[in-house]
Motif scaffolding. Structure first.
Motif, PDB file in Angstrom:
ATOM      1  N   GLU A 264       0.897  -1.252  -0.089  1.00  0.00           N
ATOM      2  CA  GLU A 264      -0.059  -0.014  -0.020  1.00  0.00           C
ATOM      3  C   GLU A 264       0.775   1.183  -0.080  1.00  0.00           C
ATOM      4  O   GLU A 264       0.723   2.255  -0.722  1.00  0.00           O
ATOM      5  N   ASN A 265       1.788   1.446   1.021  1.00  0.00           N
ATOM      6  CA  ASN A 265       2.630   2.599   0.820  1.00  0.00           C
ATOM      7  C   ASN A 265       3.384   2.804  -0.342  1.00  0.00           C
ATOM      8  O   ASN A 265       3.428   3.904  -0.599  1.00  0.00           O
ATOM      9  N   THR A 266       3.845   1.720  -0.965  1.00  0.00           N
ATOM     10  CA  THR A 266       4.395   1.681  -2.491  1.00  0.00           C
ATOM     11  C   THR A 266       3.647   2.292  -3.502  1.00  0.00           C
ATOM     12  O   THR A 266       3.791   3.124  -4.425  1.00  0.00           O
ATOM     13  N   LYS A 267       2.278   1.447  -3.528  1.00  0.00           N
ATOM     14  CA  LYS A 267       1.471   1.678  -4.536  1.00  0.00           C
ATOM     15  C   LYS A 267       0.818   3.090  -4.536  1.00  0.00           C
ATOM     16  O   LYS A 267       0.819   3.828  -5.827  1.00  0.00           O
ATOM     17  N   TRP A 268       0.677   3.793  -3.344  1.00  0.00           N
ATOM     18  CA  TRP A 268       0.059   5.147  -3.392  1.00  0.00           C
ATOM     19  C   TRP A 268       1.066   6.130  -3.700  1.00  0.00           C
ATOM     20  O   TRP A 268       0.785   7.148  -4.788  1.00  0.00           O
ATOM     21  N   ALA A 269       2.502   6.040  -3.457  1.00  0.00           N
ATOM     22  CA  ALA A 269       3.638   6.572  -3.788  1.00  0.00           C
ATOM     23  C   ALA A 269       3.755   6.844  -5.329  1.00  0.00           C
ATOM     24  O   ALA A 269       3.985   7.800  -5.962  1.00  0.00           O
ATOM     25  N   VAL A 270       3.946   5.377  -5.710  1.00  0.00           N
ATOM     26  CA  VAL A 270       4.226   5.436  -7.334  1.00  0.00           C
ATOM     27  C   VAL A 270       2.963   5.824  -8.181  1.00  0.00           C
ATOM     28  O   VAL A 270       3.315   6.331  -9.018  1.00  0.00           O
ATOM     29  N   SER A 271       1.606   5.676  -7.517  1.00  0.00           N
ATOM     30  CA  SER A 271       0.668   5.942  -8.491  1.00  0.00           C
ATOM     31  C   SER A 271       0.434   7.469  -8.445  1.00  0.00           C
ATOM     32  O   SER A 271       0.316   8.415  -9.407  1.00  0.00           O
ATOM     33  N   SER A 272       0.760   8.257  -7.143  1.00  0.00           N
ATOM     34  CA  SER A 272       0.287   9.761  -6.864  1.00  0.00           C
ATOM     35  C   SER A 272       1.388  10.503  -7.236  1.00  0.00           C
ATOM     36  O   SER A 272       1.083  11.672  -7.604  1.00  0.00           O
ATOM     37  N   TYR A 273       2.435   9.978  -7.070  1.00  0.00           N
ATOM     38  CA  TYR A 273       3.836  10.990  -7.285  1.00  0.00           C
ATOM     39  C   TYR A 273       4.574  10.088  -8.370  1.00  0.00           C
ATOM     40  O   TYR A 273       5.728   9.520  -7.963  1.00  0.00           O
ATOM     41  N   PRO A 274       4.396  10.146  -9.516  1.00  0.00           N
ATOM     42  CA  PRO A 274       5.261   9.430 -10.493  1.00  0.00           C
ATOM     43  C   PRO A 274       6.817   9.648 -10.874  1.00  0.00           C
ATOM     44  O   PRO A 274       7.515   9.325 -11.241  1.00  0.00           O
ATOM     45  N   ASN A 275       7.004  10.983 -10.396  1.00  0.00           N
ATOM     46  CA  ASN A 275       8.168  11.660 -10.604  1.00  0.00           C
ATOM     47  C   ASN A 275       8.954  11.542  -9.200  1.00  0.00           C
ATOM     48  O   ASN A 275      10.257  11.913  -9.296  1.00  0.00           O
ATOM     49  N   ALA A 309       7.055  -5.388  -6.529  1.00  0.00           N
ATOM     50  CA  ALA A 309       5.936  -5.824  -7.312  1.00  0.00           C
ATOM     51  C   ALA A 309       5.055  -4.563  -7.442  1.00  0.00           C
ATOM     52  O   ALA A 309       4.459  -4.426  -8.391  1.00  0.00           O
ATOM     53  N   ASN A 310       5.285  -3.609  -6.616  1.00  0.00           N
ATOM     54  CA  ASN A 310       4.371  -2.152  -6.816  1.00  0.00           C
ATOM     55  C   ASN A 310       5.168  -1.258  -7.448  1.00  0.00           C
ATOM     56  O   ASN A 310       4.688   0.056  -7.219  1.00  0.00           O
ATOM     57  N   SER A 352       5.615   1.848 -15.781  1.00  0.00           N
ATOM     58  CA  SER A 352       4.110   2.671 -15.749  1.00  0.00           C
ATOM     59  C   SER A 352       3.275   1.471 -15.395  1.00  0.00           C
ATOM     60  O   SER A 352       2.946   0.491 -16.008  1.00  0.00           O
ATOM     61  N   SER A 353       2.315   1.528 -14.318  1.00  0.00           N
ATOM     62  CA  SER A 353       1.391   0.594 -14.114  1.00  0.00           C
ATOM     63  C   SER A 353       0.140   0.384 -14.974  1.00  0.00           C
ATOM     64  O   SER A 353      -0.048   1.489 -15.783  1.00  0.00           O
ATOM     65  N   GLN A 354      -0.351  -0.605 -15.243  1.00  0.00           N
ATOM     66  CA  GLN A 354      -1.184  -0.921 -16.095  1.00  0.00           C
ATOM     67  C   GLN A 354      -2.640  -1.267 -15.463  1.00  0.00           C
ATOM     68  O   GLN A 354      -3.473  -1.713 -15.994  1.00  0.00           O
ATOM     69  N   SER A 355      -2.829  -0.500 -14.342  1.00  0.00           N
ATOM     70  CA  SER A 355      -4.164  -0.241 -13.767  1.00  0.00           C
ATOM     71  C   SER A 355      -5.276   0.279 -14.477  1.00  0.00           C
ATOM     72  O   SER A 355      -5.038   1.322 -14.981  1.00  0.00           O
ATOM     73  N   THR A 356      -6.340  -0.014 -14.269  1.00  0.00           N
ATOM     74  CA  THR A 356      -7.452   0.655 -14.620  1.00  0.00           C
ATOM     75  C   THR A 356      -8.428   0.913 -13.628  1.00  0.00           C
ATOM     76  O   THR A 356      -9.614   1.242 -14.033  1.00  0.00           O
ATOM     77  N   ILE A 357      -8.450   0.809 -12.542  1.00  0.00           N
ATOM     78  CA  ILE A 357      -9.143   1.166 -11.350  1.00  0.00           C
ATOM     79  C   ILE A 357      -8.200   2.186 -10.336  1.00  0.00           C
ATOM     80  O   ILE A 357      -7.015   1.998 -10.182  1.00  0.00           O
TER      81      ILE A 357
END
Length: 669
Positions: A264-275, A309-310, A352-357
């Motif tokens: 979760e920590n990694t996912k929100w960081a990578v998703s929300s602040y890609p730079n 993985a994230n 780049s994540s391939q997420s759709t949700i």
């Protein structure tokens, strides 16, 4: 440094934080220190530097000098690290000062409502509103980063601290600086208690937000003014540098353990602040009380696998030095993950994540509801991102088919309007509980916020719904309930009136008799729904007037998770990764940009059993089915180096795994 290359851009990230104690500096050896880091293949290290104690010769009278600096100096350690291509981050902590500094400047201290300071073992808490943090901490920072050649800086225990290391709670700070600044901002006295129903406390939350934002801006201006090459941790105003978080434990923290902490920590960081670089650390120790004994080695390794993985980097944090640590039981697994990443580090760049949700998250979220939805999505193998509300409006939502708001209440008018626009253009918005029932200033809205939900009027909320259920209808859309007729409900329920276009699903059975057994039956079934679906433009709004995520996170019954799985798949029309993957296996999918390849990763969470983390159980004969545009040329394991058997038929790729241990990373090209 705008426009110039930054050392952290494109650099594989493997950090170790040696949280050096005073006594570790007595006989520290720079060459040994670096050699220990190299055994792990770490390429970033964090070292205690400034704040409570100066770990270098300081010239500032308000910076307490460590009396233990008899080993190699920080200057020598940094030079040795740089020679080995290891970047060095300065750890600072301005939340406290040593007692002699406080006695010279008592006006800097945190003060409770009772007029008391917090003196913990001779370290006195100081307030972010006061002059020490506002005026003198920046001077300490300038001295440290101009005297020593650091590459990055991290601020520990920032913000308004209200607890000590024994978790004793002292309440809102009432120092003169806080009272004056709050009075200037809101022309009101400080609230006495942290009460979310108190309008004055809502103003205090805004006060803290504004103060913290201004402080972050001040600090990065100070740092970059003298050292524009430095990476700053957690500066979300700049949106560059690195995001430092912890996967940690505490003895008195309410259970269950959050098994997806690192994911979760990694996912929100990578998703929300890609730079920004995601640097989520696995904390070695069990709690503040027991800093010299490690958590389960398998838990450490699982966290690092979840980081990778994230889409994040690796990070390990221990007390003391690597050579004198008294519990090295986690070292082997940590080295294994660090070495794997070092061998394949190029595969983890530019992902780049391939997420759709998208699942919304933020500082004012309902953590239990959010975590329940995190589990729903992960364990049903949906590809999803976690977007923090603070930056979500600055990101494109074009790739998402659905956005889920898990009882996140304080949303701005701008955010609400964009969610409605997302639905109108063809997306699905799923709003849970009281989502958006407050504006960004925590003021209650008197009308339903999201037009896409089709709510005509909010009527009332019943908080206690013990013994309440939903009677299933529309069973053709809920195939996971072939012989079950009821969904159980707990916690609150929102009563609302809906417009004529809204379709209601299921029927509320209100609380009824549940004892003695002879009288355990219900006599009333209402038309109040478990959820509603409202067509909106080219898309739809789905409203869930209760909190299934909170219920599932707390209790974990499949009665709840299978309801959500059917809702997502057969009502919202969302498609998960298919195959025979158990719920305990996390699956992620990333595009390796500019390489025309995809990285499929699986993390085996079967080792989490009750409150313990064991070695995962190896899983045999797995199949992963995912949509893919064309037949691949190769499907190869980065873990074993072997090719995986696969099949490709009409846009669907089936990858076969003979065995999954903890972790698998599969490159599809």
């Amino acid at each position: 440094m705008s426009g110039a290359a930054k050392w952290w851009d494109g650099r594989p990230w493997r950090e170790i934080q040696t949280n050096l104690r005073e006594i570790d500096m007595v006989d520290i050896d720079a060459e040994r220190f670096v050699a220990d880091l190299q055994e792990f293949k770490a390429n970033v290290v964090m070292i205690n530097t400034a704040g409570i104690i100066a770990s270098y010769p300081t010239k500032l009278p308000y910076h307490f000098q460590s009396p233990y600096l008899t080993g190699d100096s920080l200057e020598d350690i940094i030079a040795a690290c740089h020679k080995a291509d290891i970047k060095v981050v300065a750890r600072t902590d301005f939340s406290k000062v040593r007692r002699p500094i406080y006695e010279a400047h008592p006006e800097w201290a945190y003060v409770s409502q009772k007029g008391e300071i917090i003196d913990y073992n001779g370290d006195v808490h100081v307030c972010l509103s006061g002059d020490y943090q506002q005026i003198f901490a920046p001077e300490i920072i300038k001295e440290a980063i101009t005297t020593l050649n650091f590459d990055g800086i991290f601020f520990n225990m920032g913000g308004y601290q209200v607890k000590d290391y024994s978790y004793n709670y002292y309440g809102i700070c009432h120092c003169d600086s806080c009272q004056r600044r709050f009075k200037e901002m809101f022309d009101a006295p400080l609230p006495k208690v942290e009460d979310t129903t108190d309008p004055l406390y809502a103003k205090y939350l805004i006060f803290k937000q504004r103060m913290l934002k201004a402080y972050a801006i001040k600090m990065h201006e100070v740092i970059l003014g003298v050292r524009p090459d430095i990476a700053i941790a957690n500066n979300f105003e700049l949106k560059e540098g690195f995001i430092r978080q912890e996967s940690n434990t505490a003895l008195d923290r309410p259970l269950p353990h959050w098994q997806y902490s690192a994911s979760e920590n990694t996912k929100w960081a990578v998703s929300s602040y890609p730079n920004m670089v995601s640097s989520n650390t696995t904390v070695d120790f069990i709690d503040y009380y027991h800093r010299h004994v490690t958590v389960s080695p398998f838990q450490q390794k699982l966290r690092l696998a979840q980081n990778l993985a994230n889409g994040g980097g690796l990070d390990y944090y221990l007390m003391g030095r690597l050579d004198n640590h008294e519990d090295k039981s986690g070292y082997e697994g940590i080295k294994e993950m660090f070495h794997f990443h070092a061998e394949h580090e190029q595969e983890y760049l530019n992902l780049s994540s391939q997420s759709t949700i998208a699942l919304l998250k933020g500082s004012s979220d309902n953590a239990s509801e959010y975590r329940g939805w995190y589990r729903f999505l992960t364990e049903s193998h949906y590809m999803f991102d976690s977007l923090v509300v603070q930056n979500a409006l600055n990101l494109s939502w074009d790739k998402y088919q659905a956005i889920i708001i898990p009882d996140y209440q304080p949303l701005s008018d701008e955010f609400v309007a964009r969610l409605d626009a997302f639905a109108e253009k063809g997306g699905t918005v799923i709003a849970v509980g009281r989502s958006g029932f407050q504006d960004e200033n925590f003021n209650a809205r008197t009308t339903a916020p999201l037009q896409s939900m089709g709510i005509r009027k909010l009527q009332s909320v019943r908080e206690n719904n013990q013994s309440a259920y939903f009677k299933l209808d529309h069973k053709h859309q809920f195939p996971r309930f072939p012989v079950s007729e009821l969904i159980y409900l707990d916690s609150h329920y929102i009563f609302a009136a809906y417009n004529d276009q809204v379709e209601s699903y299921f029927k509320l059975i209100p609380p009824h008799m549940f004892g003695p057994p002879e009288r355990c039956y219900y006599t009333q079934t209402t038309d109040h729904p478990a959820f509603t679906v409202h067509p909106y433009g080219k898309g739809q709004g789905i409203f869930i007037p209760w909190k299934p995520g909170e219920l599932f996170y707390r209790q974990g019954y499949v009665n709840t998770s299978e309801f959500i799985a059917d809702l997502l798949e057969h009502v919202a029309g969302l498609v998960p990764i298919q195959g025979n993957i158990p719920p305990m296996v996390e699956v992620t999918l990333f595009e390796q940009k500019e390489r025309a390849s995809t990285l499929l990763q699986l993390v085996n969470g079967t080792g989490h059993f009750g409150v313990t983390f064991y070695a995962p159980v190896a899983i045999s004969d797995l199949e992963v089915k995912l949509p893919y545009d064309k037949a691949p040329q190769a499907v190869k394991s980065l873990v074993t180096g072997e090719d995986h058997e696969y099949q490709y038929t009409e846009g669907q790729l089936t990858v076969k795994l003979n065995q999954l241990e903890l972790f698998e990373a599969i490159k599809i090209s």
